[in-house]
Design an enzyme around this catalytic site. Structure first.
Site, mmCIF file in Angstrom:
data_model
loop_
_atom_site.group_PDB
_atom_site.id
_atom_site.type_symbol
_atom_site.label_atom_id
_atom_site.label_comp_id
_atom_site.label_asym_id
_atom_site.label_seq_id
_atom_site.Cartn_x
_atom_site.Cartn_y
_atom_site.Cartn_z
ATOM 1 N N GLY A 218 1.626 2.251 -3.924
ATOM 2 C CA GLY A 218 1.048 2.842 -5.310
ATOM 3 C C GLY A 218 0.690 1.560 -6.118
ATOM 4 O O GLY A 218 0.857 0.242 -5.523
ATOM 5 N N ILE A 219 0.455 1.744 -7.501
ATOM 6 C CA ILE A 219 0.346 0.695 -8.084
ATOM 7 C C ILE A 219 1.302 0.567 -9.545
ATOM 8 O O ILE A 219 1.934 1.687 -9.732
ATOM 9 C CB ILE A 219 -1.103 0.632 -8.852
ATOM 10 C CG1 ILE A 219 -1.388 1.785 -9.609
ATOM 11 C CG2 ILE A 219 -2.133 0.141 -7.637
ATOM 12 C CD1 ILE A 219 -2.701 1.773 -10.262
ATOM 13 N N GLY A 221 4.792 -1.881 -11.445
ATOM 14 C CA GLY A 221 5.848 -2.841 -11.256
ATOM 15 C C GLY A 221 6.733 -2.693 -10.077
ATOM 16 O O GLY A 221 7.002 -3.593 -9.362
ATOM 17 N N GLU A 243 -4.943 4.752 -0.246
ATOM 18 C CA GLU A 243 -6.188 5.487 -1.146
ATOM 19 C C GLU A 243 -6.370 4.397 -2.187
ATOM 20 O O GLU A 243 -7.638 4.309 -2.098
ATOM 21 C CB GLU A 243 -5.569 6.796 -1.795
ATOM 22 C CG GLU A 243 -4.543 6.369 -2.796
ATOM 23 C CD GLU A 243 -4.186 7.783 -3.498
ATOM 24 O OE1 GLU A 243 -4.694 8.607 -3.315
ATOM 25 O OE2 GLU A 243 -3.278 7.610 -4.445
ATOM 26 N N ILE A 318 7.590 10.291 -12.499
ATOM 27 C CA ILE A 318 8.006 10.277 -14.022
ATOM 28 C C ILE A 318 9.505 10.910 -14.030
ATOM 29 O O ILE A 318 10.226 10.194 -14.574
ATOM 30 C CB ILE A 318 7.025 10.850 -14.750
ATOM 31 C CG1 ILE A 318 5.574 10.148 -14.709
ATOM 32 C CG2 ILE A 318 7.384 10.954 -16.299
ATOM 33 C CD1 ILE A 318 4.538 10.882 -15.483
ATOM 34 N N GLY A 341 -3.170 11.249 -4.962
ATOM 35 C CA GLY A 341 -2.801 11.512 -3.442
ATOM 36 C C GLY A 341 -1.423 11.513 -3.232
ATOM 37 O O GLY A 341 -1.157 11.386 -1.913
#
Length: 445
Positions: A218-219, A221, A243, A318, A341
């Site tokens: 994922g994106i 930190g 993705e 989260i 995704g």
């Protein structure tokens, strides 16, 4: 066929293109880097002439003119498949609306008429000598969206890289209604530097990684911290199936870690569906034969992932509760991102031989007043959106450790989850587990 002559016949200005839009229309801006910046501004200039125009987009990286120029939504209603930080500000102000979806199903919403499109507007690469415009950085559900559109306006832009794909990677000039040229720089998404907690989480995940694995990152930190660990490690011959491609992958390519030589599907080729990052990343992708784009219906299909031996998926979340329910897209009822995704990759990684999915988060957060709050709750009650159900809870990670939850009884889940919590909150979580009758009576504190 004289493609250049056809191109010239369809060439119009952004202002002329905006006049095609009528009141009541659904306008699709595609997603991410395909955002039609010039047309967005031209359409916003017509705010006093139009009513009830619905605009759809995803992951906005630039200010949206139809939102900024029409804050009262007199003319335009802005809708989002998935949300960026900028999009959150619009949502918080009631200036935009989230459109929930699963990424692997997104194209089918267009195919089934659930997501109508009167006018599609998208940035593409310049036309080649065969009359084709490459979709470049956005494959996603581009073709399904265009198939549903009544009118198609493409914006050839020299900054859009040409990227080959498995399918649905270009559109021919004969299938285009109008052309608007632009040299506006593409949206970029800077990498977030990892913090101390990101690094600790990455260090917990790193021992599970192996040579030859295929990686979905994922994106944010934490993925960036893990990418740095991999780049500095002895790991080799990694693959990419993701993705969203970001600069984290660029670092791994530059370090020679990703070769795709051991992939059991599309050997020698890294595969992505959408891309956002730096100009350096976009330059790296231009006409790069070692990388393919693919539709989201393919990249995010769990049956496709199941063909990738040693497939590792790593994403952020989260919050979670003691039952193993995972929220990755809202804080209470406040929309933060979207399902995207995540559930696709949790499902797919579990199906792959030697596959693993990791979801990571800080154990707590500090609000503006300096008060600390746990990201692990006894149970969700505030309206938090459940992104990954407890039945599919994978490896969960905080700065305090890692725990595999799938298949565990409620008492064992509670024990492992509390072990991931910040020590200051563990006693009250134990008390809550006892009250909820998911704390084993013989367990020691």
């Amino acid at each position: 066929m004289d493609f250049l002559n056809e191109y010239r016949k369809k060439l119009i200005t952004a202002e002329e293109a905006a006049k095609i839009v009528k009141s009541g229309d659904w306008i699709d801006y595609s997603q991410c880097c395909s955002f039609p910046t010039d047309l967005d501004k031209a359409l916003a200039a017509r705010k006093d002439e139009l009513t009830d125009v619905k605009v759809r987009n995803a992951i906005s990286a630039l200010p949206i003119a139809v939102v900024e120029e029409d804050p009262d939504q007199t003319a335009f209603t802005y809708n989002l498949w998935h949300c960026s930080g900028l999009d959150r500000t619009y949502l918080d102000k009631g200036m935009a609306y989230h459109e929930p979806m699963l990424f692997r199903h997104c194209g089918s919403y267009y195919e089934q008429g659930i997501a109508p499109v009167d006018v599609a507007m998208l940035t593409v690469s310049p036309m080649d000598r065969h009359g084709n415009f490459s979709f470049g950085l956005t494959n996603c559900c581009q073709q399904e969206m265009l198939d549903a559109a009544r009118k198609i306006i493409v914006i050839p832009n020299k900054h859009m890289p040409v990227i080959s794909g498995l399918a649905n990677d270009h559109i021919h000039v004969s299938d285009v209604d109008y052309i608007v040229e632009s040299d506006t720089p593409l949206p970029t998404m800077p990498n977030r530097n990892p913090g101390d907690i990101d690094i600790k989480i990455a260090e917990h995940i790193f021992p599970y990684l192996r040579d030859g694995m295929t990686l979905q990152l994922g994106i944010g930190g934490m993925p960036n911290a893990l990418g740095s660990l991999i780049a500095q490690s002895d790991l080799k011959d990694l693959g990419m199936h993701t993705e969203l491609m970001s600069d984290g992958y660029l670092e791994l390519y530059k370090a020679g870690k990703i070769t795709n030589k051991k992939k059991t599907l599309h050997r020698g080729k890294g595969v992505f569906s959408i891309c956002m990052g730096s100009e350096e990343l976009y330059d790296f992708l231009h006409q790069n034969e070692s990388i393919l784009s693919a539709p989201m219906s393919y990249v995010n299909n769990p049956t496709v992932m199941a063909e990738l031996d040693n497939f590792i998926s790593i994403n952020s979340c989260i919050s979670m509760d003691l039952y193993g329910q995972i929220c990755s897209e809202s804080s209470g009822t406040r929309q933060i991102s979207g399902t995207g995704g995540q559930l696709d990759f949790v499902t797919g990684a579990y199906s792959a031989a030697h596959g693993k999915a990791f979801l990571a988060m800080p154990s707590m957060y500090v609000e503006k007043k300096g008060i600390r709050h746990s990201n692990i709750f006894p149970h969700f009650t505030r309206g938090d959106i459940i992104t990954t159900p407890r039945t599919q809870a994978p490896y969960m990670v905080t700065e305090y450790g890692i725990a595999r939850l799938v298949g565990l009884p409620t008492w064992e889940r509670a024990e492992k989850i509390i072990g991931l919590a910040h020590p200051d909150f563990r006693e009250e979580l134990i008390q809550a587990a006892e009250k909820q009758q998911i704390w084993r009576k013989s367990n020691k504190r």
